[in-house]
Scaffold this motif. Structure first.
Motif, PDB file in Angstrom:
ATOM      1  N   ARG A  34       0.838  -1.210   0.000  1.00  0.00           N
ATOM      2  CA  ARG A  34       0.000   0.000   0.000  1.00  0.00           C
ATOM      3  C   ARG A  34       0.869   1.254   0.000  1.00  0.00           C
ATOM      4  NH1 ARG A  34      -5.567  -0.307   1.478  1.00  0.00           N
ATOM      5  NH2 ARG A  34      -6.181  -2.429   1.925  1.00  0.00           N
ATOM      6  N   LYS A  41      -7.016   5.453  -1.272  1.00  0.00           N
ATOM      7  CA  LYS A  41      -7.994   4.366  -1.360  1.00  0.00           C
ATOM      8  C   LYS A  41      -7.670   3.544  -2.594  1.00  0.00           C
ATOM      9  CE  LYS A  41     -11.367   7.305  -3.630  1.00  0.00           C
ATOM     10  NZ  LYS A  41     -12.732   7.654  -3.766  1.00  0.00           N
ATOM     11  N   LEU A  42      -8.099   2.299  -2.598  1.00  0.00           N
ATOM     12  CA  LEU A  42      -7.769   1.389  -3.691  1.00  0.00           C
ATOM     13  C   LEU A  42      -8.734   1.597  -4.849  1.00  0.00           C
ATOM     14  CD1 LEU A  42      -6.896  -1.790  -1.628  1.00  0.00           C
ATOM     15  CD2 LEU A  42      -5.366  -0.027  -2.504  1.00  0.00           C
ATOM     16  N   ASP A  43      -8.527   2.707  -5.536  1.00  0.00           N
ATOM     17  CA  ASP A  43      -9.389   3.100  -6.640  1.00  0.00           C
ATOM     18  C   ASP A  43      -8.523   3.837  -7.658  1.00  0.00           C
ATOM     19  OD1 ASP A  43     -11.199   4.235  -8.358  1.00  0.00           O
ATOM     20  OD2 ASP A  43     -12.419   5.182  -6.833  1.00  0.00           O
ATOM     21  N   VAL A  48     -12.324   0.104  -8.661  1.00  0.00           N
ATOM     22  CA  VAL A  48     -12.071  -0.163  -7.247  1.00  0.00           C
ATOM     23  C   VAL A  48     -11.571  -1.597  -7.143  1.00  0.00           C
ATOM     24  CG1 VAL A  48     -13.089  -0.305  -4.956  1.00  0.00           C
ATOM     25  CG2 VAL A  48     -13.875   1.443  -6.555  1.00  0.00           C
ATOM     26  N   GLU A  50      -9.167  -4.607  -4.732  1.00  0.00           N
ATOM     27  CA  GLU A  50      -8.763  -4.987  -3.380  1.00  0.00           C
ATOM     28  C   GLU A  50      -7.460  -5.755  -3.451  1.00  0.00           C
ATOM     29  OE1 GLU A  50     -11.309  -8.249  -1.640  1.00  0.00           O
ATOM     30  OE2 GLU A  50     -12.534  -7.753  -3.378  1.00  0.00           O
ATOM     31  N   VAL A  52      -5.186  -8.850  -1.674  1.00  0.00           N
ATOM     32  CA  VAL A  52      -5.207 -10.017  -0.796  1.00  0.00           C
ATOM     33  C   VAL A  52      -3.797 -10.600  -0.740  1.00  0.00           C
ATOM     34  CG1 VAL A  52      -7.633 -10.588  -1.150  1.00  0.00           C
ATOM     35  CG2 VAL A  52      -5.928 -11.570  -2.648  1.00  0.00           C
TER      36      VAL A  52
END
Length: 188
Positions: A34, A41-43, A48, A50, A52
């Motif tokens: 990150r 934000k993850l956009d 958008v 995510e 993992v």
């Protein structure tokens, strides 16, 4: 319980795939990734996504890999599973789509769309990814992209831990590829 059954149970517990590797720190690699991405934000471009984390155990070491997940709703019915990879044995000379299962007409269409979108193609060609999988199920595309960076190697003997960062150039290609995937798949 017999001695053999007890020994078998202990060996199963020792080598069980469900058990976290020794020295694994959940979330630490994700936090570093990150930071590499530098996003609040993850956009990106309306896409958008995510992140993992998954581990892979080996003899005296383990790997912590991260995957970028992107879900794209689509009116396209059916199901399919596809792997995307670079073409060429020594030099990258294109993008290839290998169909694993599902509707046979989707594979050539998907490859044509990936090649036709200039921005996506230009982002995918220099992108250093290990795996890029695209699945269609229940009118939703799911893109799973595992980059070479954003991972960690942890060795127990000799003891060392190394994080492999995502370079600024790779970051730009990665984010452009995710935005391009959303653009292409939402219209497929």
């Amino acid at each position: 319980m017999s001695l053999i059954a007890t020994l078998r149970q202990k060996l199963f517990e020792l080598f069980s795939a469900d058990r976290a590797p020794s020295g694994y720190r959940p979330g630490v690699t994700l936090a570093r990734l990150r930071r590499d991405l530098g996003l609040a934000k993850l956009d990106v471009g309306g896409a958008v996504f995510e992140l993992v984390e998954r581990t892979e155990s080996q003899l005296l070491m383990h790997l912590v890999m991260t995957e970028f997940l992107l879900h794209v709703p689509t009116p396209t019915p059916g199901a399919g599973s596809f792997e995307v990879h670079h073409g060429g044995a020594i030099r990258r000379n294109g993008i290839r789509v290998r169909q694993r299962s599902g509707n046979q007409a989707l594979g050539p269409e998907l490859q044509a769309r990936l090649l036709a979108d200039k921005g996506l193609f230009e982002a995918l060609m220099p992108l250093d990814f290990k795996r890029l999988r695209i699945d269609l199920k229940d009118q939703q595309w799911c893109v799973r992209l595992e980059h070479m960076g954003g991972s960690e190697v942890v060795n127990r003997m000799p003891a060392f831990r190394r994080y492999i960062a995502v370079s600024p150039e790779q970051r730009n290609h990665l984010l452009a590829a995710l935005a391009g995937m959303k653009r292409v798949l939402s219209n497929l």
